[in-house]
Scaffold this motif. Structure first.
Motif, PDB file in Angstrom:
ATOM      1  N   SER A 275       0.833  -1.202   0.000  1.00  0.00           N
ATOM      2  CA  SER A 275       0.000   0.000   0.000  1.00  0.00           C
ATOM      3  C   SER A 275       0.874   1.261   0.000  1.00  0.00           C
ATOM      4  N   ASP A 276       0.212   2.400  -0.210  1.00  0.00           N
ATOM      5  CA  ASP A 276       0.942   3.672  -0.131  1.00  0.00           C
ATOM      6  C   ASP A 276       1.500   3.882   1.263  1.00  0.00           C
ATOM      7  N   ALA A 277       0.741   3.476   2.278  1.00  0.00           N
ATOM      8  CA  ALA A 277       1.227   3.604   3.656  1.00  0.00           C
ATOM      9  C   ALA A 277       2.467   2.737   3.876  1.00  0.00           C
ATOM     10  N   ALA A 278       2.471   1.542   3.283  1.00  0.00           N
ATOM     11  CA  ALA A 278       3.631   0.660   3.410  1.00  0.00           C
ATOM     12  C   ALA A 278       4.846   1.271   2.708  1.00  0.00           C
TER      13      ALA A 278
ATOM     14  N   ALA B  30       5.409   4.447   2.294  1.00  0.00           N
ATOM     15  CA  ALA B  30       5.864   5.566   3.126  1.00  0.00           C
ATOM     16  C   ALA B  30       6.675   5.054   4.307  1.00  0.00           C
ATOM     17  N   ALA B  31       6.223   3.949   4.908  1.00  0.00           N
ATOM     18  CA  ALA B  31       6.960   3.371   6.030  1.00  0.00           C
ATOM     19  C   ALA B  31       8.325   2.856   5.570  1.00  0.00           C
ATOM     20  N   PHE B  32       8.368   2.272   4.396  1.00  0.00           N
ATOM     21  CA  PHE B  32       9.637   1.784   3.839  1.00  0.00           C
ATOM     22  C   PHE B  32      10.615   2.944   3.645  1.00  0.00           C
ATOM     23  N   ARG B  33      10.111   4.027   3.034  1.00  0.00           N
ATOM     24  CA  ARG B  33      10.979   5.184   2.799  1.00  0.00           C
ATOM     25  C   ARG B  33      11.518   5.736   4.110  1.00  0.00           C
ATOM     26  N   GLN B  34      10.670   5.786   5.121  1.00  0.00           N
ATOM     27  CA  GLN B  34      11.092   6.364   6.386  1.00  0.00           C
ATOM     28  C   GLN B  34      12.071   5.450   7.122  1.00  0.00           C
ATOM     29  N   GLU B  35      11.680   4.187   7.292  1.00  0.00           N
ATOM     30  CA  GLU B  35      12.462   3.280   8.129  1.00  0.00           C
ATOM     31  C   GLU B  35      13.778   2.842   7.486  1.00  0.00           C
ATOM     32  N   PHE B  36      13.714   2.526   6.202  1.00  0.00           N
ATOM     33  CA  PHE B  36      14.887   1.908   5.570  1.00  0.00           C
ATOM     34  C   PHE B  36      15.745   2.890   4.787  1.00  0.00           C
ATOM     35  N   LEU B  37      15.197   4.030   4.429  1.00  0.00           N
ATOM     36  CA  LEU B  37      15.969   5.008   3.682  1.00  0.00           C
ATOM     37  C   LEU B  37      16.287   6.233   4.537  1.00  0.00           C
ATOM     38  N   ALA B  38      15.266   6.954   4.962  1.00  0.00           N
ATOM     39  CA  ALA B  38      15.511   8.205   5.689  1.00  0.00           C
ATOM     40  C   ALA B  38      16.191   7.958   7.040  1.00  0.00           C
ATOM     41  N   ASP B  39      15.643   7.045   7.836  1.00  0.00           N
ATOM     42  CA  ASP B  39      16.206   6.811   9.166  1.00  0.00           C
ATOM     43  C   ASP B  39      17.644   6.288   9.086  1.00  0.00           C
ATOM     44  N   ASN B  40      17.886   5.383   8.163  1.00  0.00           N
ATOM     45  CA  ASN B  40      19.235   4.844   8.015  1.00  0.00           C
ATOM     46  C   ASN B  40      20.202   5.890   7.469  1.00  0.00           C
TER      47      ASN B  40
END
Length: 371
Positions: free
Chosen positions: A253-256, A258-268
């Motif tokens: 989903s779009d929410a998933a 967004a979570a991927f971008r945040q957790e695995f890209l932005a946060d890292n």
């Protein structure tokens, strides 16, 4: 005993890969006498003689046996090791160093971050040094580290093992898991060789690491996982990360997203930091350029038997005289330690001029053009 500038070196595990490399190093680079014991070498000295004679005792045994082996040698020594130096060369530090500290010897743990190299020293490689009990042997250990030419980093045994759970155990596990996925998917996509024509630089690097791990002693990689007390927690954390990623991708989903971008890209991205990202990205690009050079079809490999200043310059002058331009040049070592230069050329290189240059290199005795 008082440390000597020319100690007798004893190697426990002298028939193993690192034992053999260290024996050559001590003899040729430091001019020292070396004796050793190894069950695989009937001509080696027995354990009692090794303990009695060696001023510096180096343990190069399999990780799972090292601590118990050190304890046995301490029993054999019975206190006569006082004033001598004991070293270990293993990928785990806490257990071997604790076992050496139970003796009366001075104690240093060493971990070269490489398999035994083809080169005569560890130049360009990292080596972790754990000074556990070092006093009178400190000057000699300094001379040893200088002769090894490694980039040395100091660490306590606990810090070493915690870091190795990430630097070794996690990295090896990731690539072994990739190898398992490749094996499972081979029925649909073909084996690794069939995938290489589709390679990216990243895939080629990962494939090279997989091949490296699977080409060397499997017991080492097993012991790095099972012998490190912190590896299990790191692998469990790695599994949770992969599981979370699979969960998000499976949801789709779009929410998933967004979570991927945040957790695995932005946060890292933020956790690693801009400076380290820039430096490591540049390293990646340099490796990519190297792989591109090595993929070129127009190339000559040349061995220069006279390893002296000016040899490479003389070689390059041969190509200049024949009007041949070089696009790249890289060096490597054979298993016997010979330095080979791989010289790349543009695809439109004049084949006849290149052949004349190669002929001159061979006939002049300057070098040997390899098939």
């Amino acid at each position: 005993m008082t440390p000597t500038l020319n100690p007798l070196i004893g190697i426990v595990g002298s028939a193993g890969a690192y034992g053999q490399w260290l024996a050559r190093f001590f003899r040729t680079r430091m001019g020292l006498e070396v004796i050793g014991h190894d069950p695989a070498d009937a001509s080696s000295v027995d354990e009692a003689e090794l303990v009695a004679r060696a001023d510096v005792l180096v343990f190069c045994a399999p990780i799972r046996h090292t601590a118990a082996l050190i304890a046995r040698y301490a029993d054999i020594a019975g206190g006569t090791e006082s004033g001598r130096l004991w070293l270990d060369v293993t990928s785990i530090k806490a257990a071997p160093i604790a076992a050496m500290l139970a003796s009366r010897a001075e104690v240093v743990g060493l971990h070269p971050m490489t398999a035994p190299p083809k080169a005569p020293t560890l130049k360009g490689r990292v080596m972790v040094v754990s000074e556990a009990r070092l006093e009178t042997w400190r000057p000699w250990v300094a001379s040893l580290l200088a002769a090894l030419e490694a980039e040395c980093v100091q660490a306590s045994p606990e810090q070493h093992d915690r870091v190795m759970a990430l630097v070794q155990a996690m990295v090896h596990a990731t690539h072994l898991a990739q190898a398992g996925v490749l094996r499972n998917e081979a029925a649909h996509t073909g084996e690794l060789a069939a995938l290489m024509p589709f390679r990216s630089a990243s895939f080629e690097m990962d494939a090279a690491i997989i091949a490296r791990i699977l080409s060397l002693n499997p017991a080492i990689y097993e012991d790095i996982q099972f012998g490190n007390p912190y590896a299990g927690d790191v692998l469990a954390s790695l599994g949770r990360q992969i599981g979370r990623m699979a969960e998000l991708v499976g949801e789709g989903s779009d929410a998933a997203r967004a979570a991927f971008r945040q957790e695995f890209l932005a946060d890292n991205h933020d956790a690693i930091g801009a400076a380290m990202l820039a430096e490591s990205n540049y390293s990646y690009e340099r490796i990519g350029y190297l792989l591109a050079d090595l993929a070129g079809r127009e190339a000559l490999s040349v061995h220069l038997p006279q390893d002296r200043p000016g040899s490479l310059r003389a070689l390059l002058h041969v190509f200049e005289r024949h009007g041949v331009s070089l696009s790249s040049i890289h060096s490597s070592r054979t298993p016997d330690g010979e330095v080979h230069f791989r010289i790349g050329f543009d695809a439109d290189v004049d084949g006849e001029a290149l052949a004349r240059a190669a002929g001159e290199i061979d006939s002049s005795g300057l070098g040997r053009v390899l098939p």
